[in-house]
Design an enzyme around this catalytic site. Structure first.
Site, mmCIF file in Angstrom:
data_model
loop_
_atom_site.group_PDB
_atom_site.id
_atom_site.type_symbol
_atom_site.label_atom_id
_atom_site.label_comp_id
_atom_site.label_asym_id
_atom_site.label_seq_id
_atom_site.Cartn_x
_atom_site.Cartn_y
_atom_site.Cartn_z
ATOM 1 N N SER A 62 0.825 -1.200 0.000
ATOM 2 C CA SER A 62 0.000 0.000 0.000
ATOM 3 C C SER A 62 0.868 1.263 0.000
ATOM 4 C CB SER A 62 -0.956 -0.047 1.195
ATOM 5 O OG SER A 62 -2.049 0.821 1.021
ATOM 6 N N ASP A 172 -5.715 -3.846 -2.120
ATOM 7 C CA ASP A 172 -4.677 -3.534 -1.131
ATOM 8 C C ASP A 172 -4.062 -4.785 -0.498
ATOM 9 O OD1 ASP A 172 -3.359 -2.647 1.320
ATOM 10 O OD2 ASP A 172 -4.374 -0.742 1.013
#
Length: 277
Positions: A62, A172
């Site tokens: 991320s 993610d």
């Protein structure tokens, strides 16, 4: 005299032409996710830069994938900070309801910062971690467009639309592996330094309010995404960022400074770990 000879033979310390010191061991850096708290990673890298320590490989999840990619591309900390201060919320989130914004926004930002580089054009090995939402499996990205990989690693479910890549729907990587130290091991790192932006996660709440309960539930659940990272890190840097929202573009300088402070606080341990004097 014996100690000096032993030390030199065992660790073979050398100084590169660029002034950075390296041990004989391959050093990996694992950068965790954490939303806009990821600006603290810049401060961590600044501390290593000033301490003349360079990593041999980097893996990020991320927000950690964005900073990790820039580091691997040779972008300096000052350049990262300068670019960070130009970001606006509308550049990242373009949905009126915030939810389901285009992941292409993040990809476009990353593509500009990285000058359209592919993985094989980076200065050092780099991996971004994502999750295939269609299969529930972790995916390590290290080929093709770096910007596309970064956008996939940052595609927080509900906030961003999944990124379609090679028949997968990627979101993610923090869902399964929020500090990918194990990926650094897979890349051949002998020593791995991890950076955890949310080490206070899972503390729970005494509030009975629905929102507080839901947030606490999420935080407790995400503790499990750190196990592999903690097990595979030789040392973890933990900036104190709880007072900063992970969705706000404010306080960038303060978060960078906290990242720097937390890294410098452990620099003697890191030097001892690397046996650099």
């Amino acid at each position: 005299m014996y100690y000096i000879i032993y030390y030199m033979a065992l660790f073979k310390r050398k100084q590169n032409g660029d002034g950075f010191i390296k041990s004989r061991y391959k050093l990996g850096l694992a950068l965790s996710g954490g939303g806009t708290r990821g600006f603290a990673h810049i401060g961590v890298l600044r501390a290593f830069e000033q301490s003349r320590i360079k990593f041999d490989c980097v893996a990020g999840t991320s927000a950690g994938s964005i900073v990790g990619a820039m580091y691997a591309a040779g972008i300096t900390c000052e350049q990262m900070l300068e670019e960070a201060k130009t970001l606006r919320r509308k550049d990242i989130v373009n949905s009126k309801l915030v939810l389901r914004s285009e992941s292409a926004n993040v990809e476009a930002i990353a593509d500009r910062l990285l000058s359209g580089k592919s993985f094989n054009e980076l200065n050092m090995p780099f991996c971004a971690v994502a999750v295939d939402i269609s299969s529930g499996r972790e995916v390590v990205l290290n080929e093709g467009s770096v910007a596309r990989a970064v956008s996939a690693s940052c595609a927080v479910p509900m906030l961003f639309k999944p990124v379609e890549l090679d028949g997968m729907l990627l979101v993610d990587g923090g869902l399964l592996n929020n500090m990918p130290a194990d990926v650094c091991r897979q890349m051949g790192a002998d020593i791995v330094i991890g950076v955890d932006l949310n080490h206070n996660r899972g503390s729970g709440t005494k509030s009975k309010k629905l929102k507080d309960t839901l947030v606490a539930t999420w935080n407790i659940t995400t503790k499990s995404t750190m196990y592999k990272g903690l097990l595979n890190s030789d040392l973890v840097i933990e900036p104190e960022l709880s007072e900063y929202k992970n969705t706000s573009l404010d306080n960038i300088d303060q978060m960078v400074e906290e990242g720097y402070r937390s890294a410098m606080e452990k620099m003697s341990e890191i030097r001892e770990l690397l046996l650099i004097r």
